[in-house]
Write a protein that holds these residues in place. Structure first.
Motif, PDB file in Angstrom:
ATOM      1  N   UNK A 289       0.828  -1.205   0.000  1.00  0.00           N
ATOM      2  CA  UNK A 289       0.000   0.000   0.000  1.00  0.00           C
ATOM      3  C   UNK A 289       0.866   1.260   0.000  1.00  0.00           C
ATOM      4  N   UNK A 290       1.897   1.248   0.829  1.00  0.00           N
ATOM      5  CA  UNK A 290       2.825   2.386   0.869  1.00  0.00           C
ATOM      6  C   UNK A 290       3.480   2.588  -0.499  1.00  0.00           C
ATOM      7  N   UNK A 291       3.854   1.490  -1.130  1.00  0.00           N
ATOM      8  CA  UNK A 291       4.469   1.529  -2.465  1.00  0.00           C
ATOM      9  C   UNK A 291       3.506   2.128  -3.487  1.00  0.00           C
ATOM     10  N   UNK A 292       2.260   1.644  -3.507  1.00  0.00           N
ATOM     11  CA  UNK A 292       1.262   2.178  -4.442  1.00  0.00           C
ATOM     12  C   UNK A 292       1.106   3.689  -4.271  1.00  0.00           C
ATOM     13  N   UNK A 293       0.999   4.115  -3.032  1.00  0.00           N
ATOM     14  CA  UNK A 293       0.743   5.527  -2.773  1.00  0.00           C
ATOM     15  C   UNK A 293       1.931   6.395  -3.174  1.00  0.00           C
ATOM     16  N   UNK A 294       3.135   5.982  -2.759  1.00  0.00           N
ATOM     17  CA  UNK A 294       4.297   6.838  -3.008  1.00  0.00           C
ATOM     18  C   UNK A 294       4.714   6.819  -4.477  1.00  0.00           C
ATOM     19  N   UNK A 295       4.860   5.626  -5.044  1.00  0.00           N
ATOM     20  CA  UNK A 295       5.297   5.537  -6.437  1.00  0.00           C
ATOM     21  C   UNK A 295       4.183   6.012  -7.377  1.00  0.00           C
ATOM     22  N   UNK A 296       2.934   5.661  -7.070  1.00  0.00           N
ATOM     23  CA  UNK A 296       1.831   6.155  -7.877  1.00  0.00           C
ATOM     24  C   UNK A 296       1.791   7.673  -7.911  1.00  0.00           C
ATOM     25  N   UNK A 303       7.386  12.723 -11.867  1.00  0.00           N
ATOM     26  CA  UNK A 303       8.717  12.657 -11.256  1.00  0.00           C
ATOM     27  C   UNK A 303       9.416  11.327 -11.501  1.00  0.00           C
ATOM     28  N   UNK A 304       8.644  10.279 -11.794  1.00  0.00           N
ATOM     29  CA  UNK A 304       9.226   8.955 -12.029  1.00  0.00           C
ATOM     30  C   UNK A 304       8.775   8.484 -13.407  1.00  0.00           C
ATOM     31  N   UNK A 305       9.738   8.116 -14.221  1.00  0.00           N
ATOM     32  CA  UNK A 305       9.474   7.728 -15.606  1.00  0.00           C
ATOM     33  C   UNK A 305       9.703   6.228 -15.781  1.00  0.00           C
ATOM     34  N   UNK A 306       9.046   5.669 -16.757  1.00  0.00           N
ATOM     35  CA  UNK A 306       9.247   4.251 -17.011  1.00  0.00           C
ATOM     36  C   UNK A 306       9.118   3.963 -18.496  1.00  0.00           C
ATOM     37  N   UNK A 307       9.777   2.893 -18.905  1.00  0.00           N
ATOM     38  CA  UNK A 307       9.740   2.466 -20.303  1.00  0.00           C
ATOM     39  C   UNK A 307       9.189   1.055 -20.378  1.00  0.00           C
ATOM     40  N   UNK A 308       8.617   0.734 -21.514  1.00  0.00           N
ATOM     41  CA  UNK A 308       8.118  -0.616 -21.768  1.00  0.00           C
ATOM     42  C   UNK A 308       8.527  -1.035 -23.175  1.00  0.00           C
ATOM     43  N   UNK A 309       8.890  -2.279 -23.299  1.00  0.00           N
ATOM     44  CA  UNK A 309       9.109  -2.876 -24.614  1.00  0.00           C
ATOM     45  C   UNK A 309       7.962  -3.860 -24.821  1.00  0.00           C
ATOM     46  N   UNK A 310       7.106  -3.579 -25.790  1.00  0.00           N
ATOM     47  CA  UNK A 310       5.884  -4.366 -25.981  1.00  0.00           C
ATOM     48  C   UNK A 310       6.003  -5.213 -27.239  1.00  0.00           C
ATOM     49  N   UNK A 311       5.862  -6.518 -27.073  1.00  0.00           N
ATOM     50  CA  UNK A 311       5.844  -7.473 -28.181  1.00  0.00           C
ATOM     51  C   UNK A 311       4.401  -7.911 -28.374  1.00  0.00           C
ATOM     52  N   UNK A 312       3.900  -7.821 -29.579  1.00  0.00           N
ATOM     53  CA  UNK A 312       2.489  -8.105 -29.834  1.00  0.00           C
ATOM     54  C   UNK A 312       2.278  -9.558 -30.244  1.00  0.00           C
ATOM     55  N   UNK A 313       1.237 -10.174 -29.674  1.00  0.00           N
ATOM     56  CA  UNK A 313       0.816 -11.507 -30.087  1.00  0.00           C
ATOM     57  C   UNK A 313       1.234 -12.600 -29.128  1.00  0.00           C
ATOM     58  N   UNK A 314       0.263 -13.402 -28.690  1.00  0.00           N
ATOM     59  CA  UNK A 314       0.570 -14.523 -27.796  1.00  0.00           C
ATOM     60  C   UNK A 314       1.573 -15.473 -28.442  1.00  0.00           C
ATOM     61  N   UNK A 315       1.546 -15.577 -29.751  1.00  0.00           N
ATOM     62  CA  UNK A 315       2.476 -16.459 -30.440  1.00  0.00           C
ATOM     63  C   UNK A 315       3.919 -16.023 -30.351  1.00  0.00           C
ATOM     64  N   UNK A 316       4.155 -14.778 -29.943  1.00  0.00           N
ATOM     65  CA  UNK A 316       5.518 -14.255 -29.832  1.00  0.00           C
ATOM     66  C   UNK A 316       6.004 -14.194 -28.385  1.00  0.00           C
ATOM     67  N   UNK A 317       5.285 -14.836 -27.467  1.00  0.00           N
ATOM     68  CA  UNK A 317       5.640 -14.733 -26.054  1.00  0.00           C
ATOM     69  C   UNK A 317       7.006 -15.346 -25.753  1.00  0.00           C
ATOM     70  N   UNK A 318       7.323 -16.479 -26.351  1.00  0.00           N
ATOM     71  CA  UNK A 318       8.624 -17.105 -26.091  1.00  0.00           C
ATOM     72  C   UNK A 318       9.747 -16.229 -26.630  1.00  0.00           C
ATOM     73  N   UNK A 319       9.553 -15.666 -27.817  1.00  0.00           N
ATOM     74  CA  UNK A 319      10.577 -14.783 -28.370  1.00  0.00           C
ATOM     75  C   UNK A 319      10.766 -13.557 -27.481  1.00  0.00           C
ATOM     76  N   UNK A 320       9.696 -13.043 -26.885  1.00  0.00           N
ATOM     77  CA  UNK A 320       9.809 -11.932 -25.946  1.00  0.00           C
ATOM     78  C   UNK A 320      10.621 -12.344 -24.723  1.00  0.00           C
ATOM     79  N   UNK A 321      10.357 -13.543 -24.215  1.00  0.00           N
ATOM     80  CA  UNK A 321      11.094 -14.050 -23.059  1.00  0.00           C
ATOM     81  C   UNK A 321      12.581 -14.197 -23.379  1.00  0.00           C
ATOM     82  N   UNK A 322      12.890 -14.789 -24.514  1.00  0.00           N
ATOM     83  CA  UNK A 322      14.288 -14.972 -24.902  1.00  0.00           C
ATOM     84  C   UNK A 322      14.952 -13.619 -25.147  1.00  0.00           C
ATOM     85  N   UNK A 323      14.219 -12.685 -25.737  1.00  0.00           N
ATOM     86  CA  UNK A 323      14.763 -11.354 -25.954  1.00  0.00           C
ATOM     87  C   UNK A 323      15.078 -10.654 -24.644  1.00  0.00           C
ATOM     88  N   UNK A 324      14.219 -10.835 -23.637  1.00  0.00           N
ATOM     89  CA  UNK A 324      14.474 -10.261 -22.330  1.00  0.00           C
ATOM     90  C   UNK A 324      15.750 -10.835 -21.727  1.00  0.00           C
TER      91      UNK A 324
END
Length: 339
Positions: A289-296, A303-324
């Motif tokens: 709860x403290x985490x949600x409140x402060x980071x949220x 003040x806090x930035x984040x990035x995401x790398x999004x791979x589309x398609x359930x069929x590409x899930x393993x490739x996303x895992x290996x890429x990670x």
């Protein structure tokens, strides 16, 4: 009730990887979908997470969490929309965070699902910056490493979902200096320009110890370890007396087929009176709860930035895992299922 399909696709582990996982270690299979039982909800997954810890669950060894079973769907964090419910408190149309990833449709126990609001934050954020990786960063720095204002902090794997948040939290909490390592010059630029690190280096450009010494000439108080190996050895060399290490992950060793050597300077732990402590995020749920409140709040305030790398398609899930595992992501690696 929404229309429930008769089948959905799910990823199974079909062979235990030896060293680096291969695509043929996995199989995407059709599985029946049925009405949820008492206390359950049926969720159509929209996004799933791939994380380093999943590599360890592919080995048939005793660990803090059981290994994945062969010829069964794997597990992991996911966010989806409820399409059928037989549970009090969860309705059709709700969005929930749960652990039934790696599949299009998941039957989840209501007591283990957490309702999330896409109006407060994007659904993907609940898998990353406001999810398990975020709480790992928050607890690992503030509780495990006993961070205090004025500390100099070094983070390895700093462009990943956990590391990028560790560095930013340290800055927001008054660190004197934050240093990060990453695996490409582009990621180093992200650390400096977007996340506000004071110094960063590409660990592939030269010995980590030499680059860390240049980046932290006065030493470090805290090391947040996501990598292990050469990074841990270098950090031990730069830590000040009474320095603290949070060992969150050792991704450099996850695919090793032979035992990896310990840091050659481990004896420094004695003279420097270092504290090296491993962590599992499950031990720190009391901070949720403290985490949600402060980071949220920091996210809403910009003040806090984040990035995401999004791979589309359930069929590409393993490739996303290996890429990670190969470090191809900046920030959280997410798989987006077709809507």
């Amino acid at each position: 009730m929404s229309v429930i399909p008769t089948t959905g696709r799910e990823w199974h582990l079909v062979a235990r990887p030896q060293g680096w996982p291969k695509p043929e270690d996995f199989a995407l299979r059709e599985a029946p979908v049925s009405e949820p039982g008492p206390g359950q909800a049926l969720v159509r997954n929209l996004y799933m997470s791939v994380d380093p810890y999943m590599r360890g669950r592919m080995n048939d060894v005793k660990s803090y969490t059981p290994p994945f079973k062969l010829d069964r769907p794997m597990e992991g964090g996911a966010v989806g929309k409820v399409v059928a419910s037989n549970a009090e408190g969860i309705s059709v149309g709700d969005h929930v965070l749960h652990f039934g990833g790696w599949r299009e449709y998941a039957t989840v126990e209501a007591k283990s699902a957490v309702k999330v609001d896409p109006e407060i934050a994007p659904l993907t954020a609940y898998l990353g910056v406001l999810g398990m990786p975020g709480l790992t960063a928050y607890a690992g720095l503030l509780e495990v490493a006993s961070f205090k204002e004025g500390d100099a902090v070094f983070v390895s794997g700093a462009a990943g979902a956990v590391g990028s948040e560790v560095g930013q939290i340290a800055k927001l909490k008054g660190a004197s200096r934050v240093i990060g390592s990453a695996g490409s010059d582009d990621k180093v630029r992200v650390l400096l320009d977007e996340y506000g690190f004071d110094a960063a280096f590409n660990y592939k450009s030269g010995p980590v110890a030499d680059q860390l010494k240049e980046a932290a000439p006065d030493g470090i108080d805290v090391y947040f370890d996501n990598v292990g190996g050469e990074h841990l050895e270098a950090a031990i060399g730069r830590l000040k007396v009474h320095g603290r290490v949070t060992v969150c992950g050792m991704i450099s060793q996850y695919n090793a087929t032979e035992p990896t050597p310990a840091p050659r300077n481990l004896a420094m732990v004695i003279g420097k009176r270092l504290r090296i402590q491993g962590m599992l995020v499950g031990d720190h749920q009391h901070l949720q709860e403290q985490f949600f409140q402060e980071v949220g709040g920091w996210i809403r305030e910009g003040k806090l930035h984040y990035s995401e790398t999004v791979i589309k398609g359930v069929g590409n899930a393993v490739e996303a895992f290996l890429g990670m595992l190969r470090g191809e992501n900046t920030g959280k690696m997410i798989v987006a299922f077709e809507d």
